[in-house]
Design a protein around this motif. Structure first.
Motif, PDB file in Angstrom:
ATOM      1  N   UNK A 188       0.839  -1.179   0.000  1.00 28.74           N
ATOM      2  CA  UNK A 188       0.000   0.000   0.000  1.00 28.74           C
ATOM      3  C   UNK A 188       0.886   1.245   0.000  1.00 28.74           C
ATOM      4  N   UNK A 189       0.513   2.222  -0.765  1.00 27.36           N
ATOM      5  CA  UNK A 189       1.268   3.467  -0.868  1.00 27.36           C
ATOM      6  C   UNK A 189       1.006   4.352   0.344  1.00 27.36           C
ATOM      7  N   UNK A 190       1.970   5.180   0.655  1.00 26.65           N
ATOM      8  CA  UNK A 190       1.827   6.135   1.753  1.00 26.65           C
ATOM      9  C   UNK A 190       0.980   7.327   1.298  1.00 26.65           C
ATOM     10  N   UNK A 191       0.208   7.900   2.205  1.00 24.74           N
ATOM     11  CA  UNK A 191      -0.582   9.080   1.848  1.00 24.74           C
ATOM     12  C   UNK A 191       0.329  10.236   1.427  1.00 24.74           C
ATOM     13  N   UNK A 192      -0.156  11.021   0.470  1.00 25.11           N
ATOM     14  CA  UNK A 192       0.580  12.189  -0.009  1.00 25.11           C
ATOM     15  C   UNK A 192      -0.347  13.402   0.019  1.00 25.11           C
ATOM     16  N   UNK A 193       0.240  14.571   0.235  1.00 20.67           N
ATOM     17  CA  UNK A 193      -0.534  15.809   0.215  1.00 20.67           C
ATOM     18  C   UNK A 193      -1.224  15.954  -1.133  1.00 20.67           C
ATOM     19  N   UNK A 194      -2.487  16.371  -1.120  1.00 19.01           N
ATOM     20  CA  UNK A 194      -3.272  16.517  -2.340  1.00 19.01           C
ATOM     21  C   UNK A 194      -3.601  17.985  -2.611  1.00 19.01           C
ATOM     22  N   UNK A 195      -2.872  18.601  -3.542  1.00 25.34           N
ATOM     23  CA  UNK A 195      -3.172  20.001  -3.876  1.00 25.34           C
ATOM     24  C   UNK A 195      -4.616  20.192  -4.332  1.00 25.34           C
ATOM     25  N   UNK A 196      -5.128  19.253  -5.098  1.00 29.49           N
ATOM     26  CA  UNK A 196      -6.498  19.357  -5.595  1.00 29.49           C
ATOM     27  C   UNK A 196      -7.529  19.321  -4.482  1.00 29.49           C
ATOM     28  N   UNK A 197      -7.277  18.514  -3.466  1.00 27.56           N
ATOM     29  CA  UNK A 197      -8.197  18.469  -2.326  1.00 27.56           C
ATOM     30  C   UNK A 197      -8.207  19.804  -1.596  1.00 27.56           C
ATOM     31  N   UNK A 198      -7.028  20.371  -1.392  1.00 29.97           N
ATOM     32  CA  UNK A 198      -6.968  21.668  -0.730  1.00 29.97           C
ATOM     33  C   UNK A 198      -7.762  22.699  -1.516  1.00 29.97           C
ATOM     34  N   UNK A 199      -7.563  22.751  -2.813  1.00 32.68           N
ATOM     35  CA  UNK A 199      -8.288  23.723  -3.646  1.00 32.68           C
ATOM     36  C   UNK A 199      -9.796  23.519  -3.535  1.00 32.68           C
ATOM     37  N   UNK A 200     -10.237  22.267  -3.637  1.00 38.57           N
ATOM     38  CA  UNK A 200     -11.678  21.980  -3.579  1.00 38.57           C
ATOM     39  C   UNK A 200     -12.259  22.343  -2.214  1.00 38.57           C
ATOM     40  N   UNK A 201     -11.561  21.979  -1.157  1.00 36.58           N
ATOM     41  CA  UNK A 201     -12.035  22.296   0.197  1.00 36.58           C
ATOM     42  C   UNK A 201     -12.140  23.810   0.370  1.00 36.58           C
TER      43      UNK A 201
END
Length: 92
Positions: A1-14
């Motif tokens: 399983x991959x490690x979580x990574x910061x999501x620029x798109x999530x920040x923008x949407x939120x």
């Protein structure tokens, strides 16, 4: 399983869903608009302090700003080092 990574798109949407402008987020965090745009475009990543402040501002958890890359997906290249890099010397 991959490690979580910061999501620029999530920040923008939120941010957009909360009705905040980039300038407002930047002002509340004591950062420049350029820094916040850098986070949202993936040119830079917020530090741990900024992640906590963002989560508090939007009423979410820090983990809501991360995603787990799909298995087999090619890892995104690291962004080129720039002056943005979360205003490393500035207080968060």
């Amino acid at each position: 399983m991959s490690a979580p990574v910061f999501s620029p798109g999530r920040l923008r949407k939120i941010r957009q869903d909360a009705g905040f402008k980039v300038e407002h987020v930047a002002l509340m965090l004591g950062k420049s608009s350029y820094t916040v745009v850098g986070w949202e475009t993936g040119r830079a990543k917020p530090n741990a302090t900024s992640l906590g402040l963002l989560a508090g501002m939007f009423g979410i958890t820090v983990s809501d700003l991360f995603e787990i890359p799909a298995e087999g997906a090619a890892a995104a290249p690291a962004p080129a080092r720039s002056r943005v890099q979360d205003n490393a010397g500035a207080a968060a």
